[in-house]
Design a protein around this motif. Structure first.
Motif, PDB file in Angstrom:
ATOM      1  N   THR A 129       0.874  -1.333   0.195  1.00 38.19           N
ATOM      2  CA  THR A 129      -0.257  -0.040   0.049  1.00 38.19           C
ATOM      3  C   THR A 129       0.897   1.395  -0.019  1.00 38.19           C
ATOM      4  O   THR A 129       2.086   1.335   0.569  1.00 38.19           O
ATOM      5  CB  THR A 129      -0.919   0.075   1.110  1.00 38.19           C
ATOM      6  N   ASN A 165       0.205   5.998  -0.911  1.00 38.48           N
ATOM      7  CA  ASN A 165      -0.845   6.939  -0.925  1.00 38.48           C
ATOM      8  C   ASN A 165      -0.054   8.091  -1.470  1.00 38.48           C
ATOM      9  O   ASN A 165       0.505   9.182  -1.101  1.00 38.48           O
ATOM     10  CB  ASN A 165      -0.944   7.534   0.680  1.00 38.48           C
ATOM     11  N   ASN A 191      -3.997   1.683  -3.236  1.00 33.58           N
ATOM     12  CA  ASN A 191      -3.720   3.296  -3.198  1.00 33.58           C
ATOM     13  C   ASN A 191      -4.720   3.796  -2.144  1.00 33.58           C
ATOM     14  O   ASN A 191      -5.909   3.750  -2.626  1.00 33.58           O
ATOM     15  CB  ASN A 191      -3.518   3.959  -4.550  1.00 33.58           C
ATOM     16  N   ASP A 192      -4.148   4.505  -1.181  1.00 31.01           N
ATOM     17  CA  ASP A 192      -5.072   5.142  -0.211  1.00 31.01           C
ATOM     18  C   ASP A 192      -5.413   6.540  -0.418  1.00 31.01           C
ATOM     19  O   ASP A 192      -5.684   7.142   0.254  1.00 31.01           O
ATOM     20  CB  ASP A 192      -4.632   4.906   1.178  1.00 31.01           C
ATOM     21  N   PHE A 193      -5.100   6.951  -1.702  1.00 27.91           N
ATOM     22  CA  PHE A 193      -5.344   8.381  -2.091  1.00 27.91           C
ATOM     23  C   PHE A 193      -6.673   8.879  -1.891  1.00 27.91           C
ATOM     24  O   PHE A 193      -6.889  10.086  -1.665  1.00 27.91           O
ATOM     25  CB  PHE A 193      -4.952   8.843  -3.504  1.00 27.91           C
ATOM     26  N   SER A 243      -8.508   1.087  -5.220  1.00 29.36           N
ATOM     27  CA  SER A 243      -8.245   2.600  -5.206  1.00 29.36           C
ATOM     28  C   SER A 243      -9.747   3.457  -5.579  1.00 29.36           C
ATOM     29  O   SER A 243     -10.809   2.388  -5.238  1.00 29.36           O
ATOM     30  CB  SER A 243      -7.285   3.123  -6.062  1.00 29.36           C
TER      31      SER A 243
END
Length: 305
Positions: A76, A78, A105-107, A132
């Motif tokens: 993971t 971001n 992806n923690d965006f 995501s």
């Protein structure tokens, strides 16, 4: 594809955050592979959450990254913005395999945040979770195979100009309205690219998502034998606010089922494929899979640092 060892024999590298493996991070294990590698390399990743931004460089083919279960081995990061710079994992090398990994992806909902970028030929993913919000999977170019994967997002969450075959995958939309599963980028009728979904399952909120829209004017996407929940809106497809795309896209459905598969209100420029029209696409001919997909290794040799 040509490798110096048999397809059942590989060099084993272990990654364990506790320090009991060969390396503590996944990128260190990849970096340890020789440039212009010609052996099958099997990188076994012990369960855990790996906060890393991974790149498999173009000069390191024949690498497999494998967890044990998709739920317990997570990569993971971001990052957001540019689609080529933001991916949590970027695959640039040919003959790549990923097994039983979560790639995340923690965006969030702020914009483009790619979990996985695949910019190489002959890449396969088995039992992976790719998550995501926008542009989750940048299926950029090359021939790719996804089997039993879970792919989640809201906007154009499978995008790019690869020739890809998705089999027995779950596509889950997070969209509350105006969501889009695919944005396929084929720009010419001469390009042998497109996305085929066979035996897949689509889930999400009611009437919130469509099957695709054309990033390229000759965008090509096919769904066959796929369960479509009520997440799919009745019109099914969008032209990205450019009616001229309606004349050139190739958007087809074949023997799909479920409440979202009702074609009575579909846009008129999508196709309900006949048996003969579907036959060439319901196999791996477009990706040439029979010539390069390989089984998991059964014999291993120890990695020497």
């Amino acid at each position: 594809m040509a490798v110096s060892s048999s397809n059942t024999d590989a060099v084993l590298i272990t990654v364990d955050q506790s320090g009991t493996g060969d390396y503590r991070t996944i990128q260190e294990a990849i970096d340890a592979v020789a440039s212009n590698n010609s052996e099958l390399i099997y990188i076994s990743i012990k369960p855990g959450t790996y906060r890393e931004k991974i790149v498999v460089p173009a000069d390191k083919p024949f690498i497999t990254l494998s967890g044990t279960e998709g739920f317990n081995t997570t990569i993971t990061w971001n990052d957001g913005g540019d689609i080529f710079d933001s991916p949590t994992m970027s695959v640039m090398a040919s003959d790549f395999v990923a097994r039983f990994l979560t790639i995340r992806n923690d965006f969030g909902t702020r914009g483009k945040g790619i979990a996985l970028r695949v910019s190489a030929d002959r890449a396969a993913f088995y039992g992976c979770r790719i998550t995501s919000y926008q542009d989750t999977l940048l299926d950029d170019f090359g021939r790719h195979y996804y089997y039993n994967c879970y792919i989640e997002g809201a906007t154009d969450f499978i995008c790019g100009n690869a020739a890809s075959f998705f089999q027995s995958c779950q596509l889950h939309s997070l969209a509350k309205n105006l969501g889009t599963i695919t944005a396929q980028h084929r720009n010419s009728p001469l390009e042998n690219t497109g996305f085929t979904f066979l035996g897949c399952k689509i889930t999400g909120l009611d009437n919130a998502t469509v099957l695709g829209r054309p990033w390229g004017s000759y965008s090509r996407v096919i769904y066959a034998h796929t369960y479509m929940s009520s997440a799919i809106s009745p019109d099914g497809w969008r032209d990205w606010d450019d009616p001229s795309n309606q004349r050139t896209v190739y958007y087809g459905e074949y023997k799909c089922y479920g409440p979202g598969a009702d074609r009575s209100k579909r846009v008129g420029w999508s196709r309900e494929l006949s048996h003969d029209e579907s036959a060439p696409i319901l196999n791996m001919t477009m990706i040439g899979g029979r010539s390069w997909l390989r089984p998991a290794p059964t014999r291993f040799r120890k990695h020497v640092k």
